[in-house]
Design an enzyme around this catalytic site. Sequence first.
Site, PDB file in Angstrom:
ATOM      1  N   THR A   1      -8.636  -9.257  -1.667  1.00  0.00           N
ATOM      2  CA  THR A   1      -9.186  -8.430  -2.756  1.00  0.00           C
ATOM      3  C   THR A   1      -8.085  -8.035  -3.742  1.00  0.00           C
ATOM      4  OG1 THR A   1      -8.965  -6.327  -1.568  1.00  0.00           O
ATOM      5  CG2 THR A   1     -11.048  -7.529  -1.284  1.00  0.00           C
TER       6      THR A   1
ATOM      7  N   ASN B   1       5.579  -6.736  -3.009  1.00  0.00           N
ATOM      8  CA  ASN B   1       4.535  -6.533  -1.993  1.00  0.00           C
ATOM      9  C   ASN B   1       3.769  -5.257  -2.294  1.00  0.00           C
ATOM     10  OD1 ASN B   1       3.128  -6.924   0.504  1.00  0.00           O
ATOM     11  ND2 ASN B   1       4.466  -5.417   1.477  1.00  0.00           N
TER      12      ASN B   1
ATOM     13  N   HIS C   1       1.869  -2.184  -0.104  1.00  0.00           N
ATOM     14  CA  HIS C   1       1.770  -1.648   1.249  1.00  0.00           C
ATOM     15  C   HIS C   1       0.848  -0.431   1.218  1.00  0.00           C
ATOM     16  CE1 HIS C   1       3.043  -0.773   5.324  1.00  0.00           C
ATOM     17  NE2 HIS C   1       3.170   0.493   4.973  1.00  0.00           N
TER      18      HIS C   1
HETATM   19  C1  GRF Z   1      -4.006  -4.275   1.618  1.00  0.00           C
HETATM   20  O1  GRF Z   1      -4.392  -3.046   2.140  1.00  0.00           O
HETATM   21  C2  GRF Z   1      -2.532  -4.306   1.375  1.00  0.00           C
HETATM   22  O2  GRF Z   1      -1.973  -3.058   1.068  1.00  0.00           O
HETATM   23  C3  GRF Z   1      -1.972  -4.773   2.693  1.00  0.00           C
HETATM   24  O3  GRF Z   1      -2.927  -5.709   3.153  1.00  0.00           O
HETATM   25  C4  GRF Z   1      -4.189  -5.425   2.621  1.00  0.00           C
HETATM   26  C5  GRF Z   1      -4.686  -6.669   1.971  1.00  0.00           C
HETATM   27  O4  GRF Z   1      -6.031  -6.598   1.609  1.00  0.00           O
HETATM   28  N1  GRF Z   1      -0.650  -5.305   2.507  1.00  0.00           N
HETATM   29  P1  GRF Z   1      -6.690  -7.731   0.714  1.00  0.00           P
HETATM   30  O5  GRF Z   1      -6.539  -9.048   1.455  1.00  0.00           O
HETATM   31  O6  GRF Z   1      -5.971  -7.743  -0.573  1.00  0.00           O
HETATM   32  O7  GRF Z   1      -8.115  -7.343   0.566  1.00  0.00           O
END
Ligand code: GRF
Length: 325
Positions: free
Chosen positions: A21, A114, A116
């Site tokens: 997402t 990244n 997080h």
């Molecule tokens: C997100 O919560 C991001 O912060 C973490 O992994 C999740 C990824 O979600 N690193 P998506 O695949 O982008 O929906």
Amino acid sequence: MLPDAAAAKARIAIFISGGGTNMAALLYASRLSDCPYEIALVASNRPDAAGLTLAEAEGIATFSHPHLGMERADHDAVMEHAARDAGAEYIVLAGYMRILSEEFVTRWAGRIVNIHPSLLPKYKGLDTHARAIAAGDSHGGATVHLVTPELDSGAILQQLKVAILPGDTAHALAERVKLAEHQLYPRALASYLSRGSDPEWLLEQVRRRAMALPEVEERPSHGAPGWRVGGKSGKYFAYFSDRHHGEEAIALLVKTSGVDEMTSLVESDPASFYRPAFYGASGWVGLVLNRRELDWAQVDYWLERSWRAVAPKRLTRLIDVAKEF
Ligand code: GRF
């Protein structure tokens, strides 16, 4: 025309492992006008990652290679190869559930980002939402940061706080944090990638470098930041010009050996140098800062050279001696 850092879009490769997402948020943001990046590739360690299907449907090149049975460095190399092949200049991790090897991260230093799901430095690693709730925190949130070999510890670019509600579950909080992430990631990335054309950021970089030379003081001159050496009767060796006198460049003005050298620099490399208004007549040159391929070592070289040209002998001797050791 002098090239502006904002003129060409940065090419990014997004690495995902799951739903993607955040990748989708980055993708749609990239299609709005003025977005400083374009997506060269979406790559995954999971061939069945839902995000790959979406990226493909949106006409973005995709790549996948399972990591099972591979050494970490070998899998990293496969991913890196795909990113480079696609012409990526930056790697953007969006739910990429792999720890990258130190060598890989070091090769991409400053060019790997990244997101997080916590307010770093709190709650590095997994289960961030449950930990924030258990600790009784008033807020969770998300952080966009540069990636360094130590997990979730690189420089923070931007954060967004998300209130924790009474009775919140980790799942419910995670959902709301995702909404925040989708707002945060495209903006934080855009502003990081545009820093090369941001006068404030450029000034900060130049200031740090100029002030690191011996006995330098900063003093504005005709409204522009300038740096002098030599105390009370000191002389200027550099100025920061933010499109002064109608010029297109954000530039560092430094002293050359004279008008001849300045002219030949401008002739041989007009993308990097120009003749500044007024100062050009006395052999100063403008070193363009807002260009994509700016090499900060070149800025350091010119700052030191210009400093040497006006610094008292006792100081230049000092720096020479220091260099011998
Ligand atoms: C997100 O919560 C991001 O912060 C973490 O992994 C999740 C990824 O979600 N690193 P998506 O695949 O982008 O929906």
